[in-house]
Motif scaffolding. Structure first.
Motif, PDB file in Angstrom:
ATOM      1  N   GLU A   1      -1.245  -2.066  19.929  1.00  0.00           N
ATOM      2  CA  GLU A   1      -0.075  -1.310  20.377  1.00  0.00           C
ATOM      3  C   GLU A   1       0.548  -2.012  21.589  1.00  0.00           C
ATOM      4  O   GLU A   1      -0.107  -2.183  22.611  1.00  0.00           O
ATOM      5  CB  GLU A   1      -0.486   0.113  20.762  1.00  0.00           C
ATOM      6  N   PRO A   2       1.828  -2.436  21.501  1.00  0.00           N
ATOM      7  CA  PRO A   2       2.478  -3.018  22.678  1.00  0.00           C
ATOM      8  C   PRO A   2       2.708  -1.934  23.721  1.00  0.00           C
ATOM      9  O   PRO A   2       3.216  -0.860  23.400  1.00  0.00           O
ATOM     10  CB  PRO A   2       3.789  -3.574  22.133  1.00  0.00           C
ATOM     11  N   VAL A   3       2.303  -2.209  24.966  1.00  0.00           N
ATOM     12  CA  VAL A   3       2.377  -1.204  26.022  1.00  0.00           C
ATOM     13  C   VAL A   3       2.924  -1.803  27.302  1.00  0.00           C
ATOM     14  O   VAL A   3       2.937  -3.022  27.494  1.00  0.00           O
ATOM     15  CB  VAL A   3       0.988  -0.578  26.315  1.00  0.00           C
ATOM     16  N   VAL A   4       3.318  -0.901  28.198  1.00  0.00           N
ATOM     17  CA  VAL A   4       3.600  -1.253  29.582  1.00  0.00           C
ATOM     18  C   VAL A   4       2.785  -0.300  30.436  1.00  0.00           C
ATOM     19  O   VAL A   4       2.692   0.898  30.147  1.00  0.00           O
ATOM     20  CB  VAL A   4       5.106  -1.176  29.920  1.00  0.00           C
ATOM     21  N   ALA A   5       2.151  -0.846  31.480  1.00  0.00           N
ATOM     22  CA  ALA A   5       1.400  -0.030  32.436  1.00  0.00           C
ATOM     23  C   ALA A   5       2.308   0.266  33.617  1.00  0.00           C
ATOM     24  O   ALA A   5       2.885  -0.652  34.215  1.00  0.00           O
ATOM     25  CB  ALA A   5       0.143  -0.763  32.899  1.00  0.00           C
ATOM     26  N   SER A   6       2.446   1.542  33.953  1.00  0.00           N
ATOM     27  CA  SER A   6       3.259   1.908  35.097  1.00  0.00           C
ATOM     28  C   SER A   6       2.697   1.241  36.349  1.00  0.00           C
ATOM     29  O   SER A   6       1.489   1.257  36.582  1.00  0.00           O
ATOM     30  CB  SER A   6       3.251   3.422  35.285  1.00  0.00           C
ATOM     31  N   PRO A   7       3.563   0.657  37.183  1.00  0.00           N
ATOM     32  CA  PRO A   7       3.057   0.017  38.389  1.00  0.00           C
ATOM     33  C   PRO A   7       2.565   1.008  39.444  1.00  0.00           C
ATOM     34  O   PRO A   7       1.893   0.606  40.386  1.00  0.00           O
ATOM     35  CB  PRO A   7       4.267  -0.774  38.900  1.00  0.00           C
ATOM     36  N   LEU A   8       2.845   2.291  39.263  1.00  0.00           N
ATOM     37  CA  LEU A   8       2.411   3.270  40.267  1.00  0.00           C
ATOM     38  C   LEU A   8       1.036   3.845  39.966  1.00  0.00           C
ATOM     39  O   LEU A   8       0.088   3.619  40.712  1.00  0.00           O
ATOM     40  CB  LEU A   8       3.442   4.384  40.410  1.00  0.00           C
TER      41      LEU A   8
ATOM     42  N   SER B   1       3.397   3.386  25.221  1.00  0.00           N
ATOM     43  CA  SER B   1       3.688   2.603  24.030  1.00  0.00           C
ATOM     44  C   SER B   1       5.146   2.179  24.064  1.00  0.00           C
ATOM     45  O   SER B   1       6.033   3.008  24.279  1.00  0.00           O
ATOM     46  CB  SER B   1       3.422   3.434  22.769  1.00  0.00           C
ATOM     47  N   LEU B   2       5.384   0.900  23.831  1.00  0.00           N
ATOM     48  CA  LEU B   2       6.766   0.425  23.779  1.00  0.00           C
ATOM     49  C   LEU B   2       7.421   0.778  22.457  1.00  0.00           C
ATOM     50  O   LEU B   2       8.647   0.739  22.343  1.00  0.00           O
ATOM     51  CB  LEU B   2       6.807  -1.090  24.013  1.00  0.00           C
ATOM     52  N   ARG B   3       6.637   1.149  21.453  1.00  0.00           N
ATOM     53  CA  ARG B   3       7.195   1.564  20.156  1.00  0.00           C
ATOM     54  C   ARG B   3       7.560   3.041  20.130  1.00  0.00           C
ATOM     55  O   ARG B   3       8.591   3.416  19.598  1.00  0.00           O
ATOM     56  CB  ARG B   3       6.202   1.278  19.035  1.00  0.00           C
ATOM     57  N   THR B   4       6.680   3.891  20.670  1.00  0.00           N
ATOM     58  CA  THR B   4       6.871   5.337  20.538  1.00  0.00           C
ATOM     59  C   THR B   4       7.180   6.046  21.853  1.00  0.00           C
ATOM     60  O   THR B   4       7.613   7.190  21.841  1.00  0.00           O
ATOM     61  CB  THR B   4       5.609   5.995  19.950  1.00  0.00           C
ATOM     62  N   GLY B   5       6.891   5.408  22.987  1.00  0.00           N
ATOM     63  CA  GLY B   5       7.072   6.035  24.292  1.00  0.00           C
ATOM     64  C   GLY B   5       5.907   6.906  24.718  1.00  0.00           C
ATOM     65  O   GLY B   5       5.861   7.398  25.836  1.00  0.00           O
ATOM     66  N   ARG B   6       4.936   7.108  23.829  1.00  0.00           N
ATOM     67  CA  ARG B   6       3.795   7.988  24.111  1.00  0.00           C
ATOM     68  C   ARG B   6       2.898   7.393  25.198  1.00  0.00           C
ATOM     69  O   ARG B   6       2.622   6.204  25.218  1.00  0.00           O
ATOM     70  CB  ARG B   6       2.994   8.194  22.830  1.00  0.00           C
ATOM     71  N   CYS B   7       2.433   8.257  26.111  1.00  0.00           N
ATOM     72  CA  CYS B   7       1.464   7.855  27.125  1.00  0.00           C
ATOM     73  C   CYS B   7       0.087   7.818  26.474  1.00  0.00           C
ATOM     74  O   CYS B   7      -0.340   8.811  25.875  1.00  0.00           O
ATOM     75  CB  CYS B   7       1.464   8.835  28.295  1.00  0.00           C
ATOM     76  N   LEU B   8      -0.610   6.693  26.569  1.00  0.00           N
ATOM     77  CA  LEU B   8      -1.905   6.563  25.909  1.00  0.00           C
ATOM     78  C   LEU B   8      -2.987   7.389  26.587  1.00  0.00           C
ATOM     79  O   LEU B   8      -3.949   7.807  25.945  1.00  0.00           O
ATOM     80  CB  LEU B   8      -2.332   5.095  25.837  1.00  0.00           C
TER      81      LEU B   8
END
Length: 122
Positions: A69-76, A82-89
Motif C-alpha cells: 500500500e503506498p502511504v505517507v506518514a504524517s510528519p507530526l 493510504s495514498l490510494r484510499t486516504g484511510r489512516c492505517l
C-alpha cells in the motif's frame, strides 16, 4: 444529485519531486500531490490537512509502502495514510480526502468540487 467538479491544473511535471509530495492550492483548499515514479499509477493526491492535528503538513510527510500500500506518514504524529484510499492505517475511523489526478501533457490536474453560488429566490 452529483456535485459538479472541475479538472483544475495545479502544477507541472517540473514542479514534482520524485518519492515526495508538494502542496498545491485548489478551489477545494490545500492538496498534497505525490509523485512515486516507481509505481503505477505514479501520481496521487490527498488532502494536505492532517486530521489529527489540523495542520497542513501531509505533503511534507515521508512516503513509503506498507504491505504493498503506498502511504505517507504524517510528519507530526506519524500516522500513515493510504495514498490510494486516504484511510489512516492506524485508525480506520479516520481518513483524508483523495482527489483524482491526471497528467495532461506536462500539467498535473486534479478533479475538485466546484464551489456552488447560493441561489437567491426573486
Amino acid at each position: 444529485m452529483k456535485a459538479k467538479t472541475n479538472w483544475q491544473p495545479v502544477c507541472t511535471v517540473a514542479d514534482l519531486v520524485p518519492d515526495s509530495g508538494i502542496a498545491v492550492w485548489t478551489e477545494d483548499g490545500p492538496v498534497a500531490v505525490f509523485y512515486l515514479p516507481h509505481r503505477l499509477p505514479a501520481l496521487f493526491a490527498i488532502s494536505h490537512s492532517d486530521p489529527f492535528s489540523g495542520a497542513n503538513v501531509l505533503a511534507r510527510g515521508i512516503t513509503g509502502d506498507i504491505q504493498g500500500e503506498p502511504v505517507v506518514a504524517s510528519p507530526l504524529y506519524k500516522q500513515h495514510f493510504s495514498l490510494r484510499t486516504g484511510r489512516c492505517l492506524e485508525d480506520d475511523t479516520v481518513s483524508v480526502r483523495v482527489y483524482p489526478v491526471l497528467l495532461d501533457g506536462d500539467r498535473i490536474r486534479l478533479e475538485v468540487p466546484v464551489a456552488q453560488a447560493d441561489s437567491v429566490a426573486a
